[in-house]
Scaffold this active site. Sequence first.
Site, PDB file in Angstrom:
ATOM      1  N   THR A 129       0.496  -7.426  13.337  1.00 42.44           N
ATOM      2  CA  THR A 129       0.808  -6.222  12.589  1.00 42.44           C
ATOM      3  C   THR A 129       1.002  -6.453  11.103  1.00 42.44           C
ATOM      4  O   THR A 129       1.982  -7.035  10.708  1.00 42.44           O
ATOM      5  CB  THR A 129       2.063  -5.534  13.143  1.00 42.44           C
ATOM      6  OG1 THR A 129       2.715  -6.380  14.056  1.00 42.44           O
ATOM      7  CG2 THR A 129       1.724  -4.259  13.806  1.00 42.44           C
ATOM      8  N   THR A 148       0.867  -1.179   0.000  1.00 45.35           N
ATOM      9  CA  THR A 148       0.000   0.000   0.000  1.00 45.35           C
ATOM     10  C   THR A 148       0.904   1.230   0.000  1.00 45.35           C
ATOM     11  O   THR A 148       1.363   1.661  -1.036  1.00 45.35           O
ATOM     12  CB  THR A 148      -0.968  -0.018   1.202  1.00 45.35           C
ATOM     13  OG1 THR A 148      -0.241  -0.280   2.407  1.00 45.35           O
ATOM     14  CG2 THR A 148      -2.021  -1.094   1.018  1.00 45.35           C
ATOM     15  N   LYS A 195       3.689  -7.005   4.229  1.00 46.54           N
ATOM     16  CA  LYS A 195       3.401  -5.640   3.797  1.00 46.54           C
ATOM     17  C   LYS A 195       3.087  -4.825   5.044  1.00 46.54           C
ATOM     18  O   LYS A 195       2.615  -5.336   6.055  1.00 46.54           O
ATOM     19  CB  LYS A 195       2.249  -5.578   2.807  1.00 46.54           C
ATOM     20  CG  LYS A 195       0.863  -5.922   3.325  1.00 46.54           C
ATOM     21  CD  LYS A 195       0.110  -4.873   4.085  1.00 46.54           C
ATOM     22  CE  LYS A 195       0.108  -3.538   3.400  1.00 46.54           C
ATOM     23  NZ  LYS A 195      -0.537  -2.483   4.288  1.00 46.54           N
ATOM     24  N   THR A 212      -8.260   9.933   0.230  1.00 43.19           N
ATOM     25  CA  THR A 212      -8.608  10.595  -1.028  1.00 43.19           C
ATOM     26  C   THR A 212      -7.443  10.683  -1.991  1.00 43.19           C
ATOM     27  O   THR A 212      -7.620  11.104  -3.129  1.00 43.19           O
ATOM     28  CB  THR A 212      -9.120  12.019  -0.747  1.00 43.19           C
ATOM     29  OG1 THR A 212      -8.156  12.718   0.055  1.00 43.19           O
ATOM     30  CG2 THR A 212     -10.430  11.965   0.006  1.00 43.19           C
TER      31      THR A 212
END
Length: 415
Positions: free
Chosen positions: A198, A161, A187, A415
């Site tokens: 985690t 991500t 990740k 966003t």
Amino acid sequence: MNFKVFDGGICASKGFKASGIYCGIKRPANDTPETKHKNDICIFVSDTVCNTAAVYTQNKVKGAPILVTKKNLEKSGNKSIAVIANSKNANTCNADGIEKAEAMCELLAKELNIPKEQVIVASTGVIGQILPIEPIKTGIPKLVKELDYNKNIEAATAIMTTDTVKKEYAVEFEIDGVKCHLGGMAKGSGMIHPNMATTLNFITTDCAISSNLLQEALSEIVKITYNCLSIDGDTSTNDMVSLMANGMADNKEITSHGADFDTFKSALYEVMANLTRMLAKDGEGATKLIECITSGAKDKDTAITVAKSVVCSSLFKAAIFGEDANWGRILCAVGYAQADFDINKVDVDLKSKNGIISVCKNGTGIEFSEEKASEILSADEISVLINLNDRNESATAWGCDLTYDYVKINGDYRT
């Protein structure tokens, strides 16, 4: 114990193949070739059924994939064959979340001709946004078609991500003269804090070991690796570690405690500790890895608690970013750790590739060179050495500095 580091991540173990593609779960804001084709979904599959262990987030809010995976493993008797994982959407806090997670398992199971209960599903990304199933449905046949024993990188990049680098690690070890392998991928960059595992972490091994011992080993090693990692104090809703063992190394199955089980746990620690370290170093906006080593504790829990208290301190993390040897912030964090020790016996040293310096003895500050301390803290990996001067237990916790960029990254993450 020394291990041979091995290439291949989750594919380092015999009989595991993987693939990863861009399927369009979230359309990039900039529809350029560079952003459009970032992998956002992956699978990896074993050639045979695996004994499987897992640990999950302790957050009361749990992503739908967590709930579905737990149910699948309960139904299958802790057996699995395949994993499907996506990024960009956490499939969490959605009314249709369970339905979508189950659909991912069913679609992959049908394509592989395996029971859906033998599929592990995981998601990571934005919370509270509906997960589009159509691009996943379209992508699964391609994922299966592209399965390969050398596509670990495609899979590792598909779960990223805000990560800036992929995280993989694998080792080779011997059980009763038979070469075995254990490797994983992880990740995570933000929303990372102790309380389970985690982030998303997947580990595979070709070692033959019973399900019960596999779970015991994972739970034990999680406590001293992933559970000793903190980036920002936020425990994610989708945290999970899965560990799959297909037995294809053909060693005699490990079914009891003893030397073979200890060797397996050592190999598991080697992989999980290195992945933990990679996760800490790639914390959102981070410029420095922080490693806090507590020694001289009366027991393991005390050592862990003190080390974690320091790496979780926002004030200390900010000081490390500023390369300020503000040792008082370290002692403050040691002091509010929920553990029993004598603060008047505590020593603190700072260490990096540029040297080592003592800043506190017997709970009291001592004179030191600010210039030398600044030189030590200018490195990108910093060790904080805390000696409680009580008994002989030790533990390590990992974290990173707190920077301006952490706020920038998370200010408009959705966003």
